[in-house]
Design a protein around this motif. Structure first.
Motif, PDB file in Angstrom:
ATOM      1  N   ARG A   3      29.142   6.258  55.222  1.00  0.00           N
ATOM      2  CA  ARG A   3      28.995   7.607  54.662  1.00  0.00           C
ATOM      3  C   ARG A   3      27.513   8.010  54.662  1.00  0.00           C
ATOM      4  O   ARG A   3      27.049   8.704  55.532  1.00  0.00           O
ATOM      5  CB  ARG A   3      29.609   7.649  53.253  1.00  0.00           C
ATOM      6  CG  ARG A   3      29.921   9.050  52.756  1.00  0.00           C
ATOM      7  CD  ARG A   3      28.731   9.810  52.238  1.00  0.00           C
ATOM      8  NE  ARG A   3      28.166   9.187  51.034  1.00  0.00           N
ATOM      9  CZ  ARG A   3      26.999   9.563  50.495  1.00  0.00           C
ATOM     10  NH1 ARG A   3      26.286  10.522  51.042  1.00  0.00           N
ATOM     11  NH2 ARG A   3      26.531   8.946  49.429  1.00  0.00           N
ATOM     12  N   ASP A   4      26.718   7.474  53.745  1.00  0.00           N
ATOM     13  CA  ASP A   4      25.295   7.848  53.715  1.00  0.00           C
ATOM     14  C   ASP A   4      24.609   7.328  54.980  1.00  0.00           C
ATOM     15  O   ASP A   4      23.762   8.003  55.574  1.00  0.00           O
ATOM     16  CB  ASP A   4      24.636   7.249  52.464  1.00  0.00           C
ATOM     17  CG  ASP A   4      23.558   8.152  51.893  1.00  0.00           C
ATOM     18  OD1 ASP A   4      22.889   8.812  52.692  1.00  0.00           O
ATOM     19  OD2 ASP A   4      23.380   8.185  50.671  1.00  0.00           O
ATOM     20  N   HIS A  33      21.440   3.773  43.506  1.00  0.00           N
ATOM     21  CA  HIS A  33      21.632   4.376  44.829  1.00  0.00           C
ATOM     22  C   HIS A  33      20.240   4.877  45.210  1.00  0.00           C
ATOM     23  O   HIS A  33      19.863   6.001  44.866  1.00  0.00           O
ATOM     24  CB  HIS A  33      22.653   5.521  44.747  1.00  0.00           C
ATOM     25  CG  HIS A  33      22.881   6.217  46.050  1.00  0.00           C
ATOM     26  ND1 HIS A  33      24.075   6.135  46.749  1.00  0.00           N
ATOM     27  CD2 HIS A  33      22.071   6.992  46.815  1.00  0.00           C
ATOM     28  CE1 HIS A  33      23.996   6.841  47.856  1.00  0.00           C
ATOM     29  NE2 HIS A  33      22.778   7.391  47.926  1.00  0.00           N
ATOM     30  N   HIS A  82      17.034   5.757  47.702  1.00  0.00           N
ATOM     31  CA  HIS A  82      16.601   6.107  49.066  1.00  0.00           C
ATOM     32  C   HIS A  82      15.200   5.582  49.309  1.00  0.00           C
ATOM     33  O   HIS A  82      14.461   5.230  48.381  1.00  0.00           O
ATOM     34  CB  HIS A  82      16.737   7.615  49.283  1.00  0.00           C
ATOM     35  CG  HIS A  82      18.156   7.979  49.642  1.00  0.00           C
ATOM     36  ND1 HIS A  82      18.608   7.998  50.937  1.00  0.00           N
ATOM     37  CD2 HIS A  82      19.227   8.278  48.864  1.00  0.00           C
ATOM     38  CE1 HIS A  82      19.904   8.313  50.950  1.00  0.00           C
ATOM     39  NE2 HIS A  82      20.298   8.482  49.696  1.00  0.00           N
ATOM     40  N   ASN A 124      18.541   4.122  53.162  1.00  0.00           N
ATOM     41  CA  ASN A 124      18.984   3.655  51.839  1.00  0.00           C
ATOM     42  C   ASN A 124      18.441   2.245  51.619  1.00  0.00           C
ATOM     43  O   ASN A 124      17.853   1.649  52.519  1.00  0.00           O
ATOM     44  CB  ASN A 124      20.519   3.579  51.819  1.00  0.00           C
ATOM     45  CG  ASN A 124      21.176   4.946  51.818  1.00  0.00           C
ATOM     46  OD1 ASN A 124      21.126   5.668  52.801  1.00  0.00           O
ATOM     47  ND2 ASN A 124      21.779   5.301  50.724  1.00  0.00           N
TER      48      ASN A 124
HETATM   49 ZN    ZN Z   1      22.260   9.015  49.210  1.00  0.00          ZN
END
Ligand code: ZN
Ligand code: KIV
Length: 384
Positions: free
Chosen positions: A12-13, A201, A203, A237
């Motif tokens: 997804r990300d 989560h 980045h 990420n």
């Molecule tokens: Zn993200």
């Protein structure tokens, strides 16, 4: 040892990397490999974003039996309905819904107010709970959200049943100390916080995604969201292989994951290959040079005892053995070692002569390879 759940968002990300589209069968191949690796959660996509994403989440939900399958949504009813539908075949479905909580997101992106954001967050979680038991809420841009307001949001979504609350450093802005302090603040100031799992989560815009995720765990987060090779939006990420190996190496953190680390290198190669995104050679854990020694001093140490310059046994991450790379900076110990691997036992009184010839070759090239050594010994038969 407390369990830290590994939530993989490569599909997804991670897939938000510009120009790196995966097809359906590649996504299923990666999902199966992630399950074999032992991740707790696979975020399979953002079902409302496209028919292709819907199908991916749906197909992955059919084949994965152990890991939780998660679908992303905005705090929007239609998104939640579509995600719930895509997740129907999943053994363990999770809806991941959320909204921006920083002033920048509230006032500029959403053109809203703090009170309205809390209402929308609560409604989204309540609505998602109609479809699945396991609902994760994300407070987008939590990294730049005022802690007091963030705590209110977190408390309200837990009250209505959020099982996991994700605290994204969406813009990769925080320092590890700040991010750790944010998690600590929530752990200490949110009523009912222990009813939910707090998730990181992070980045990587400032190269701090891994450090921030680990700081989060040190202050009470028990889920890390990450991707294979650290891929993702912009600078990416937190890298799964890094966070997992940090927690494995630092036993004093008293946490563990269910990851079979021997699968890490294979999975890194698979993702790099399918996404056509090479892994930088000096990438921690899975880069081509992660277990390669090139300077004479290091080579001498590693040949005598691996631990002198290696904190991880390469076999633990699925690499056969460390490499002693021969270059103009290599010493006699490395030359003798590599020669012996090829079956040449260099005579002590001939070592200087062989080493001189070796340096002549090394000065012409980036790396002296096996073929060069064969040539040197063919020209100097008396050396062995
Ligand atoms: Zn993200
Ligand atoms: O970075 C972020 O905030 C996200 C959320 C959608 C979870 O990816």
């Amino acid at each position: 040892m407390e369990h830290v759940a590994i939530f993989d968002t490569t599909l997804r990300d991670g897939e938000q990397v510009p120009g790196c589209k995966l097809n359906q069968s590649e996504k299923i191949e990666i999902a199966l490999a992630l399950e074999k690796l032992g991740v707790d959660v696979i975020e399979a996509g953002f079902p409302i974003s496209s028919p292709g994403d819907f199908t991916s989440v749906n197909e992955i939900s059919k084949v994965i039996k152990n890991a939780t399958i998660c679908g992303l949504t905005r705090a929007v009813k239609k998104d939640i309905e579509v995600a719930a539908e895509a997740l129907i075949p999943a053994v363990r479905p999770r809806i991941h819904t959320g909204i921006g909580t920083s002033d920048s997101h509230i006032f500029h992106k959403l053109r809203s107010s703090r009170e309205d954001i809390i209402e929308r967050a609560v409604s989204a979680v309540k609505y998602a709970k109609r479809f699945v038991e396991d609902v994760e809420f994300y407070a987008e841009d939590a990294g730049r959200t005022d802690n007091e307001f963030l705590a209110r949001v977190v408390e309200e979504v837990i009250k209505v049943g959020a099982t996991v609350v994700n605290i994204p450093d969406t813009t990769g802005y925080c320092l590890p100390e700040q991010y750790g302090a944010k998690i600590k603040y929530l752990m200490e100031n949110v009523n009912g916080i222990h009813k939910a799992t707090i998730s990181t989560h992070c980045h990587n815009d400032l190269g701090l995604a891994t450090a921030n995720s680990i700081a989060g765990v040190q202050y009470g987060a028990r889920q890390i969201e990450c991707t294979i090779n650290g891929i993702g939006e912009r600078a990416g990420n937190a890298s799964l292989e890094e966070v997992v190996m940090i927690m494995r190496q630092h036993r004093d953190m008293n946490v563990q994951t269910g990851i079979d680390s021997r699968e890490l290198t294979g999975l890194s190669n698979l993702v790099s290959n399918r996404m056509k995104m090479p892994v930088q050679a000096n990438k921690a854990i899975v880069g081509a040079n992660a277990f390669a020694h090139s300077s004479g001093i290091h080579q001498d140490g590693v040949i005598k005892s691996r631990e002198t310059y290696e904190i991880i046994d390469p076999a633990e991450v699925g690499v056969d053995q460390s490499q002693i790379v021969l270059t103009a900076r290599s010493g006699r110990a490395a030359l003798k070692y590599r020669a012996s691997k090829l079956g040449y036992q260099v005579r002590h009184d001939m070592l200087e002569e062989v080493y001189r010839k070796f340096l002549n070759v090394a000065d012409q090239k980036k790396e002296v390879v096996d073929a060069d050594l064969h040539t040197i010994f063919a020209e100097t038969p008396a050396a062995v």
